[in-house]
Design a protein around this motif. Structure first.
Motif, PDB file in Angstrom:
ATOM      1  N   LYS A 106     -27.548 -15.276 -70.738  1.00 53.14           N
ATOM      2  CA  LYS A 106     -26.566 -16.126 -70.095  1.00 53.14           C
ATOM      3  C   LYS A 106     -25.517 -15.239 -69.443  1.00 53.14           C
ATOM      4  CE  LYS A 106     -22.969 -19.516 -71.221  1.00 53.14           C
ATOM      5  NZ  LYS A 106     -22.328 -20.271 -72.318  1.00 53.14           N
ATOM      6  N   LEU A 107     -25.252 -15.465 -68.143  1.00 52.93           N
ATOM      7  CA  LEU A 107     -24.336 -14.615 -67.381  1.00 52.93           C
ATOM      8  C   LEU A 107     -23.198 -15.461 -66.829  1.00 52.93           C
ATOM      9  CD1 LEU A 107     -26.968 -12.438 -65.481  1.00 52.93           C
ATOM     10  CD2 LEU A 107     -25.644 -11.800 -67.501  1.00 52.93           C
ATOM     11  N   ALA A 108     -22.285 -15.867 -67.687  1.00 52.32           N
ATOM     12  CA  ALA A 108     -21.139 -16.654 -67.265  1.00 52.32           C
ATOM     13  C   ALA A 108     -20.128 -15.766 -66.545  1.00 52.32           C
ATOM     14  CB  ALA A 108     -20.488 -17.313 -68.476  1.00 52.32           C
ATOM     15  N   GLY A 109     -19.440 -16.356 -65.564  1.00 55.20           N
ATOM     16  CA  GLY A 109     -18.422 -15.596 -64.845  1.00 55.20           C
ATOM     17  C   GLY A 109     -17.350 -15.067 -65.758  1.00 55.20           C
ATOM     18  N   SER A 110     -16.991 -15.835 -66.772  1.00 52.77           N
ATOM     19  CA  SER A 110     -15.955 -15.387 -67.704  1.00 52.77           C
ATOM     20  C   SER A 110     -16.398 -14.172 -68.504  1.00 52.77           C
ATOM     21  CB  SER A 110     -15.586 -16.532 -68.651  1.00 52.77           C
ATOM     22  OG  SER A 110     -16.752 -17.069 -69.260  1.00 52.77           O
ATOM     23  N   ASP A 111     -17.718 -13.972 -68.655  1.00 52.61           N
ATOM     24  CA  ASP A 111     -18.222 -12.794 -69.345  1.00 52.61           C
ATOM     25  C   ASP A 111     -18.347 -11.594 -68.412  1.00 52.61           C
ATOM     26  OD1 ASP A 111     -18.504 -14.110 -71.822  1.00 52.61           O
ATOM     27  OD2 ASP A 111     -20.425 -14.950 -71.184  1.00 52.61           O
ATOM     28  N   LEU A 112     -18.507 -11.849 -67.123  1.00 55.10           N
ATOM     29  CA  LEU A 112     -18.730 -10.768 -66.162  1.00 55.10           C
ATOM     30  C   LEU A 112     -17.450 -10.188 -65.599  1.00 55.10           C
ATOM     31  CD1 LEU A 112     -21.729 -12.240 -64.137  1.00 55.10           C
ATOM     32  CD2 LEU A 112     -21.771 -10.158 -65.521  1.00 55.10           C
ATOM     33  N   ILE A 113     -16.353 -10.950 -65.654  1.00 58.73           N
ATOM     34  CA  ILE A 113     -15.156 -10.504 -64.949  1.00 58.73           C
ATOM     35  C   ILE A 113     -14.606  -9.203 -65.516  1.00 58.73           C
ATOM     36  CG2 ILE A 113     -13.586 -11.937 -66.317  1.00 58.73           C
ATOM     37  CD1 ILE A 113     -11.983 -12.365 -63.717  1.00 58.73           C
ATOM     38  N   ALA A 114     -14.641  -9.027 -66.830  1.00 57.70           N
ATOM     39  CA  ALA A 114     -14.113  -7.795 -67.425  1.00 57.70           C
ATOM     40  C   ALA A 114     -14.919  -6.568 -67.026  1.00 57.70           C
ATOM     41  CB  ALA A 114     -14.038  -7.942 -68.947  1.00 57.70           C
ATOM     42  N   PRO A 115     -16.254  -6.544 -67.199  1.00 55.67           N
ATOM     43  CA  PRO A 115     -17.002  -5.359 -66.754  1.00 55.67           C
ATOM     44  C   PRO A 115     -16.894  -5.110 -65.254  1.00 55.67           C
ATOM     45  CG  PRO A 115     -18.501  -7.109 -67.468  1.00 55.67           C
ATOM     46  CD  PRO A 115     -17.137  -7.502 -67.903  1.00 55.67           C
ATOM     47  N   LEU A 116     -16.753  -6.163 -64.459  1.00 63.15           N
ATOM     48  CA  LEU A 116     -16.603  -5.960 -63.018  1.00 63.15           C
ATOM     49  C   LEU A 116     -15.251  -5.334 -62.682  1.00 63.15           C
ATOM     50  CD1 LEU A 116     -18.211  -9.226 -61.590  1.00 63.15           C
ATOM     51  CD2 LEU A 116     -19.081  -6.887 -61.383  1.00 63.15           C
ATOM     52  N   LEU A 117     -14.202  -5.773 -63.359  1.00 60.71           N
ATOM     53  CA  LEU A 117     -12.888  -5.155 -63.140  1.00 60.71           C
ATOM     54  C   LEU A 117     -12.898  -3.698 -63.575  1.00 60.71           C
ATOM     55  CD1 LEU A 117     -10.510  -8.049 -64.266  1.00 60.71           C
ATOM     56  CD2 LEU A 117     -10.981  -7.283 -61.931  1.00 60.71           C
ATOM     57  N   ASP A 118     -13.591  -3.404 -64.677  1.00 55.07           N
ATOM     58  CA  ASP A 118     -13.701  -2.012 -65.123  1.00 55.07           C
ATOM     59  C   ASP A 118     -14.427  -1.174 -64.078  1.00 55.07           C
ATOM     60  OD1 ASP A 118     -12.418  -2.643 -67.479  1.00 55.07           O
ATOM     61  OD2 ASP A 118     -14.271  -2.888 -68.635  1.00 55.07           O
ATOM     62  N   ALA A 119     -15.533  -1.707 -63.550  1.00 59.30           N
ATOM     63  CA  ALA A 119     -16.306  -0.969 -62.556  1.00 59.30           C
ATOM     64  C   ALA A 119     -15.510  -0.777 -61.272  1.00 59.30           C
ATOM     65  CB  ALA A 119     -17.616  -1.701 -62.263  1.00 59.30           C
ATOM     66  N   ALA A 120     -14.779  -1.808 -60.853  1.00 56.36           N
ATOM     67  CA  ALA A 120     -13.961  -1.694 -59.642  1.00 56.36           C
ATOM     68  C   ALA A 120     -12.864  -0.666 -59.820  1.00 56.36           C
ATOM     69  CB  ALA A 120     -13.362  -3.053 -59.294  1.00 56.36           C
ATOM     70  N   GLU A 121     -12.241  -0.647 -60.995  1.00 51.42           N
ATOM     71  CA  GLU A 121     -11.189   0.333 -61.266  1.00 51.42           C
ATOM     72  C   GLU A 121     -11.751   1.741 -61.210  1.00 51.42           C
ATOM     73  OE1 GLU A 121      -7.627   1.011 -64.553  1.00 51.42           O
ATOM     74  OE2 GLU A 121      -9.493   0.041 -65.164  1.00 51.42           O
ATOM     75  N   GLY A 122     -12.929   1.930 -61.808  1.00 53.01           N
ATOM     76  CA  GLY A 122     -13.528   3.254 -61.808  1.00 53.01           C
ATOM     77  C   GLY A 122     -13.967   3.711 -60.433  1.00 53.01           C
ATOM     78  N   ALA A 123     -14.376   2.765 -59.569  1.00 52.51           N
ATOM     79  CA  ALA A 123     -14.864   3.114 -58.238  1.00 52.51           C
ATOM     80  C   ALA A 123     -13.753   3.134 -57.195  1.00 52.51           C
ATOM     81  CB  ALA A 123     -15.951   2.123 -57.811  1.00 52.51           C
ATOM     82  N   GLY A 124     -12.523   2.807 -57.596  1.00 52.88           N
ATOM     83  CA  GLY A 124     -11.409   2.814 -56.657  1.00 52.88           C
ATOM     84  C   GLY A 124     -11.435   1.673 -55.671  1.00 52.88           C
ATOM     85  N   MET A 125     -12.059   0.555 -56.045  1.00 54.23           N
ATOM     86  CA  MET A 125     -12.146  -0.605 -55.145  1.00 54.23           C
ATOM     87  C   MET A 125     -10.982  -1.555 -55.390  1.00 54.23           C
ATOM     88  SD  MET A 125     -16.207  -1.436 -55.384  1.00 54.23           S
ATOM     89  CE  MET A 125     -17.403  -0.220 -54.818  1.00 54.23           C
ATOM     90  N   SER A 126     -10.649  -2.315 -54.356  1.00 51.59           N
ATOM     91  CA  SER A 126      -9.564  -3.283 -54.478  1.00 51.59           C
ATOM     92  C   SER A 126     -10.131  -4.664 -54.771  1.00 51.59           C
ATOM     93  CB  SER A 126      -8.728  -3.334 -53.200  1.00 51.59           C
ATOM     94  OG  SER A 126      -9.509  -3.766 -52.106  1.00 51.59           O
TER      95      SER A 126
END
Length: 649
Positions: A106-126
């Motif tokens: 199950k891939l709920a948006g509420s479960d994905l938002i944290a790892p996506l924010l972590d990945a964006a922070e690491g990649a320097g994305m806005s």
């Protein structure tokens, strides 16, 4: 379980995919999703990626019977965005696991938002957040600064619903996001609004990835409490959320979820992994390719219409009957549209006695056609199509329509989206109110509910009404079953393929029948709200005979497309609805008489063709129209208020 395959999903150049109740879903793991999103954020050549979550509410809105069916696919086929729809909702997860014999997460948006924010922070994305309240944004900004200090936040936008529903305001909002430079845009507007908004305006935001994650921002900001793990594991997260927001979520979980679940179980199909067509490639139902929104061969230089045998972009067919007071305004509006498109205008007159064709005769670039009798709306359209000449599209208009400055151009643009065969505009009444012109395909359940409730309870489900009363349906483009036929643009090839309009419908139900045949030919019909017309005569006049004709033509339509048992049921419903209102309404009593006695149908308004042909004038030429008719029925046809015992077209 009907229409369900139980073998493992096939992979063909992409992630495994499965259709659930007509809604396509991608089967992926969380690491695969995060990798796909970050990779797309770096890819400046590919179209932007849009992420949606599939639960029962998604099947309800975007499945085969949903109001917004085909919206995602259309924007993808047009090359505007590429959609990735993830498995969410415990009923869907369990069903897919059972069908595929694989343990998909199950891939709920509420479960994905944290790892996506972590990945964006690491990649320097806005990142940016669209949707939610200013208070939520303030708390979200504070938490992000504390927990992810290196994360680049492009901005927060909290638009009002009215702003989102206005095309111009939505485009300005999209450009604000573009100027802010968000790479990842979390669109938290709630389903289905967030997906519909992305499909129409997402490509304008400049974001490489857009995530339709509903209340995800509320979860991160701590405004909404997540269900405990033991609740989620038992498939009861819906009950947890319903207890927190009963007024907002009651209909979703208690009324809409059941039919969506049944639809999912009845229609489950495994799909190949490949997706969509590339930007600029439009494919119709036969697989032919054409340039998307291909321009005209020669841009018009003035505000004149195409004369003679010259090619036109659009042939406009206007069917008139005693329309001298309104035809001049429509022709003036059409001239205003003739600067960017080559228009040919054909006016077919159904034996008017008020000088309608005399009002047209002074405009030498308008083709005036004497039908030679009163052939009805469908018959008049068929006469006009016979002299339409070379064109790429046909626009059918009532004479009492007034056009906004770009109404024709907006329909034309939408018409060339992949698979679109016909387009209808937003229709306004004389006071500027939005006319409820969109319709669902007639059915026994819809007819029964309309007969019992009439115009009461407009918020009832789509299966219980033929008229689309949902205000949001009139704010965004989407595929429809049919619409009132006062204004409709068709591809020329669709008009040729579907053929003549059915003249057994003198007035009413002819567009219901024609739109059904368009859909059966494999084309979709779209509503385009940026094209606005005003129906200035749409509510004038009354006639008991015309009111009865509405109900009778519904029976004719039903018998043309269903078996005797179905038509018997429809007759019983219409008779019951008219009888229910007969004590207080003369119109209902008249309608009841015609429904009960088929022998009286010959007394209803009908076509009165003449034996010979007729001559037509326009552009200094004469055209011969075969079998046009000559006799006048001696009856003035006017629009009537629909009898609540039957749904009028």
């Amino acid at each position: 379980m009907d229409a369900t395959q139980r073998s493992a999903p096939v992979e063909n150049g992409g992630s495994p995919r499965i259709a659930l109740g007509g809604a396509d879903v991608d089967l992926m793991t969380q690491p695969e999703v995060v990798h796909r999103i970050i990779a797309r954020a770096h890819d400046l050549m590919a179209p932007p990626l849009a992420i949606a979550s599939a639960n029962l509410d998604h099947v309800h809105h975007f499945g085969a019977s949903g109001r917004w069916r085909g919206t995602q696919e259309a924007s993808q086929s047009a090359g505007l965005v590429e959609w990735l729809t993830l498995l969410d909702g415990e009923p869907l997860v369990r069903h897919v696991r059972r069908v595929t014999s694989q343990d998909w997460p199950k891939l709920a948006g509420s479960d994905l938002i944290a790892p996506l924010l972590d990945a964006a922070e690491g990649a320097g994305m806005s990142v940016g957040f669209l949707g939610g309240s200013p208070e939520t944004h303030a708390e979200l900004a504070r938490r992000l600064a504390d927990q992810r200090p290196a994360l680049k936040v492009a901005g927060f936008w909290a638009p009002e619903r009215a702003q989102l529903e206005d095309g111009g305001n939505s485009r300005r909002l999209a450009w604000e996001v573009r100027n802010a430079g968000a790479d990842l845009l979390f669109v938290c507007l709630g389903k289905p609004r967030q997906e519909v908004w992305i499909a129409e305006y997402g490509h304008l935001t400049g974001a490489r990835v857009m995530l339709a994650f509903g209340a995800a921002a509320d979860f991160v900001a701590g405004k909404v409490v997540r269900a405990p793990s033991w609740v989620s594991e038992r498939g009861l997260e819906w009950a947890w959320r319903l207890a927190q927001e009963p007024r907002r979520l009651a209909r979703r979980y208690l009324l809409d979820a059941g039919p969506a679940y049944v639809a999912m179980r009845r229609d489950t199909r495994l799909l190949p992994g490949a997706r969509g067509v590339q930007r600029g490639e439009a494919r119709g139902p036969a697989g032919e390719a054409a340039a998307l929104g291909e321009g005209t061969a020669e841009v018009p230089t003035g505000r004149t219409f195409v004369c003679g045998e010259g090619p036109a972009d659009v042939t406009v067919v206007v069917v008139t009957y005693n329309s001298a007071d309104t035809i001049g305004g429509l022709l003036a509006d059409l001239r205003g549209q003739a600067t960017d498109l080559r228009l040919r205008v054909v006016v077919v007159d159904n034996d008017s006695v008020d000088g309608t064709l005399a009002a047209v005769a002074g405009q030498t670039d308008v083709t005036g056609v004497r039908a030679g009798g009163n052939l009805g709306y469908a018959g008049g359209i068929n006469v006009g199509l016979g002299v339409a000449g070379e064109c790429r599209a046909v626009l059918v208009l009532n004479p009492d329509i007034r056009l906004s400055p770009d109404a024709v151009a907006q329909m034309w643009t939408r018409l060339w989206w992949p698979g679109v065969g016909a387009v209808v505009p937003k229709m306004l009444g004389e006071q500027g109110e939005v006319s409820k012109s969109l319709r669902f395909e007639p059915s026994l359940t819809r007819s029964l509910a309309d007969a019992l409730l009439g115009n009461r309870a407009p918020g009832r489900p789509a299966w219980a009404t033929e008229t689309d009363h949902d205000a949001e349906s009139y704010c965004y483009p989407h595929a429809i079953d049919w619409a009132t036929g006062a204004a409709m643009m068709l591809r020329e090839e669709v008009s040729r393929e579907v053929g003549r309009w059915d003249e057994q419908y003198f007035l009413y139900s002819e567009e219901t029948d024609y739109c059904r045949r368009v859909r059966e030919a494999g084309w979709s019909i779209w509503y385009e709200p940026s094209s606005v017309v005003e129906h200035v005569g749409g509510a004038s006049g009354t006639s008991y005979e015309l009111g009865a004709l509405m109900a009778v033509n519904r029976l004719r339509y039903d018998s043309s497309h269903h078996g005797p048992a179905h038509t018997l049921g429809m007759r019983a419903i219409l008779v019951g609805g008219a009888a229910l209102r007969a004590p207080g309404r003369r119109q209902s009593r008249a309608t009841l008489g015609y429904l009960v006695s088929r022998r009286q149908w010959d007394r209803l308004p009908a076509a009165t063709p003449a034996a010979g042909g007729s001559k037509t004038s326009g552009a200094g030429r004469l055209h011969r129209v075969s079998e046009a008719g000559a006799a006048s029925p001696g009856r003035r046809l006017q629009a009537v208020e629909p009898d609540s015992s039957s749904s009028a077209s």
